[in-house]
Design an enzyme around this catalytic site. Structure first.
Site, PDB file in Angstrom:
ATOM      1  N   ASN A   7       0.967  -1.225   0.050  1.00 50.98           N
ATOM      2  CA  ASN A   7       0.028  -0.044   0.099  1.00 50.98           C
ATOM      3  C   ASN A   7       0.882   1.195  -0.129  1.00 50.98           C
ATOM      4  OD1 ASN A   7      -1.481   2.102   0.882  1.00 50.98           O
ATOM      5  ND2 ASN A   7      -3.331   0.830   1.717  1.00 50.98           N
ATOM      6  N   ARG A  18       4.275  18.197   1.243  1.00 51.29           N
ATOM      7  CA  ARG A  18       5.313  19.369   0.949  1.00 51.29           C
ATOM      8  C   ARG A  18       4.936  19.977  -0.262  1.00 51.29           C
ATOM      9  NH1 ARG A  18      10.788  20.437   2.439  1.00 51.29           N
ATOM     10  NH2 ARG A  18      11.512  22.387   1.325  1.00 51.29           N
ATOM     11  N   HIS A  43      -5.560   3.412  -1.411  1.00 50.13           N
ATOM     12  CA  HIS A  43      -7.140   3.574  -0.828  1.00 50.13           C
ATOM     13  C   HIS A  43      -7.227   4.832  -1.146  1.00 50.13           C
ATOM     14  CE1 HIS A  43     -10.074   3.091   2.578  1.00 50.13           C
ATOM     15  NE2 HIS A  43     -10.361   3.989   1.775  1.00 50.13           N
ATOM     16  N   ARG A  45      -9.208   7.921  -0.901  1.00 45.95           N
ATOM     17  CA  ARG A  45     -10.245   8.795  -0.046  1.00 45.95           C
ATOM     18  C   ARG A  45     -10.642   9.886  -0.767  1.00 45.95           C
ATOM     19  NH1 ARG A  45     -10.681   6.608   5.374  1.00 45.95           N
ATOM     20  NH2 ARG A  45      -9.140   5.096   5.710  1.00 45.95           N
ATOM     21  N   HIS A  50      -4.193  11.549   0.552  1.00 45.94           N
ATOM     22  CA  HIS A  50      -3.135  10.749   0.168  1.00 45.94           C
ATOM     23  C   HIS A  50      -3.048  10.422  -1.290  1.00 45.94           C
ATOM     24  CE1 HIS A  50      -5.423   7.578   1.609  1.00 45.94           C
ATOM     25  NE2 HIS A  50      -5.263   7.706   2.807  1.00 45.94           N
ATOM     26  N   GLU A  79      -8.690   0.067  -2.629  1.00 44.04           N
ATOM     27  CA  GLU A  79      -9.664  -0.008  -1.499  1.00 44.04           C
ATOM     28  C   GLU A  79     -10.310   1.244  -1.609  1.00 44.04           C
ATOM     29  OE1 GLU A  79      -6.606  -2.480   1.179  1.00 44.04           O
ATOM     30  OE2 GLU A  79      -6.826  -0.289   1.692  1.00 44.04           O
ATOM     31  N   THR A 109      -7.725   5.935   9.893  1.00 40.42           N
ATOM     32  CA  THR A 109      -7.407   4.689   9.046  1.00 40.42           C
ATOM     33  C   THR A 109      -8.513   3.859   9.343  1.00 40.42           C
ATOM     34  OG1 THR A 109      -5.964   2.933   8.645  1.00 40.42           O
ATOM     35  CG2 THR A 109      -6.150   3.526  11.055  1.00 40.42           C
ATOM     36  N   HIS A 202      -3.588  -4.779   7.908  1.00 39.28           N
ATOM     37  CA  HIS A 202      -3.630  -3.779   8.907  1.00 39.28           C
ATOM     38  C   HIS A 202      -2.505  -4.191  10.182  1.00 39.28           C
ATOM     39  CE1 HIS A 202      -5.593   0.069  10.048  1.00 39.28           C
ATOM     40  NE2 HIS A 202      -5.100  -0.356  11.351  1.00 39.28           N
ATOM     41  N   ASP A 203      -1.329  -3.240   9.791  1.00 39.83           N
ATOM     42  CA  ASP A 203      -0.473  -3.457  11.117  1.00 39.83           C
ATOM     43  C   ASP A 203       0.300  -4.702  10.880  1.00 39.83           C
ATOM     44  OD1 ASP A 203      -0.532  -0.959  11.708  1.00 39.83           O
ATOM     45  OD2 ASP A 203      -2.053  -1.229  13.543  1.00 39.83           O
ATOM     46  N   GLY A 224       1.137  -1.362   4.339  1.00 36.33           N
ATOM     47  CA  GLY A 224       1.666   0.185   4.029  1.00 36.33           C
ATOM     48  C   GLY A 224       2.608   0.594   5.375  1.00 36.33           C
ATOM     49  N   HIS A 225       1.500   1.156   6.120  1.00 45.09           N
ATOM     50  CA  HIS A 225       2.133   2.109   7.200  1.00 45.09           C
ATOM     51  C   HIS A 225       3.389   1.490   7.889  1.00 45.09           C
ATOM     52  CE1 HIS A 225       2.150   4.783  10.505  1.00 45.09           C
ATOM     53  NE2 HIS A 225       2.357   3.801  11.337  1.00 45.09           N
TER      54      HIS A 225
END
Length: 251
Positions: A7, A18, A43, A45, A50, A79, A109, A202-203, A224-225
């Site tokens: 992701n 920036r 994803h 949104r 992002h 997503e 999230t 997720h995580d 991703g994260h």
């Protein structure tokens, strides 16, 4: 092997903070794929904080070129919430997979799965439209067995298990993580034999995947994260390779 879809939302977040085009999302996607990842996830949104709509199509064109240049087929996963906006975006972008995720306006999230007993019927038009377009459909869900009984009737091809609770338990201790994993194992077992594929996300990270990669029927993880956070320490290519090693049947 279980597929790793990366992701790239966090790269877009950094760029947007920036202005301009640094870091370059497409260059980063190229690094991810050169390191061995099997797919790219976004994803987009509604607030475009992002991934922007333009990114969705820039990545689509990049992956199309990448896939015809003699490389291994790379999958594109988009997503998003069940909405007319997301429906139109996915049908135009035509990814390999669309993952429907319940979204609460303003959330940081995604942190919960669909309640298919109460929300399943509202998902049907989206699932049907994606299926007609030849797009695989996945539903973001939790491990509640009663809820999972409704998956097959929706026509979705796969589920994506929300693994936040598992990751939180594993962060506390590997033993608690293994106890949490048993809930996912039972949930996965309930779907096997029903023609429902299994994704997760997720995580998840290179540590807790040592357990979670043993989930019965697991086909793909979308991360991703934590992967990007680890890449800040070791570099993106080593981060990808570390995750792939954790997903390997013989790590």
């Amino acid at each position: 092997m279980i597929h790793l879809s990366v992701n790239v939302n966090k790269i877009a977040t950094l760029r947007n903070s920036r202005g301009g085009n640094h870091p370059d999302l497409l260059h980063f996607a190229k690094l991810v794929l050169e390191a061995g990842a099997h797919g790219i996830t976004v994803h987009p949104r509604e607030d475009e904080r992002h991934i922007r709509k333009s990114d969705v199509f820039a990545l689509k064109n990049f992956l199309k070129q990448y896939n015809v240049s003699g490389n291994t087929k790379v999958e594109y996963n988009i997503e998003g919430e069940p909405s007319p906006r997301f429906l139109d975006l996915v049908l135009e972008a035509a990814p390999d997979q669309a993952t429907l995720v319940p979204v609460i306006p303003g959330e940081i999230t995604s942190d919960h799965g669909f309640n298919l007993k109460t929300e399943g019927e509202s998902l049907l038009p989206y699932i049907e439209s994606f299926r007609k377009a030849g797009i695989r459909v996945s539903l973001f869900v939790e491990t509640d067995l009663e809820n999972l009984k409704y998956v097959q009737s929706t026509g979705a091809h796969r589920v994506e298990f929300y693994t936040g609770p598992y990751a939180e338990a594993y962060d506390s201790s590997p033993e608690k993580g293994k106890k949490s994993f048993e809930l996912y194992k039972v949930a996965a077992d309930s779907l096997i034999g029903k023609g429902i594929g299994i994704n997760a996300g997720h995580d998840l990270d290179q540590f807790n995947l040592s357990v979670f990669s043993k989930l019965p029927g697991l086909q793909e993880v979308s991360i991703g994260h934590r992967l990007i956070s680890y890449a800040l320490e070791v570099g993106i290519k080593d981060s990808i390779r570390s995750y792939l090693k954790a997903l390997s049947p013989n790590p």
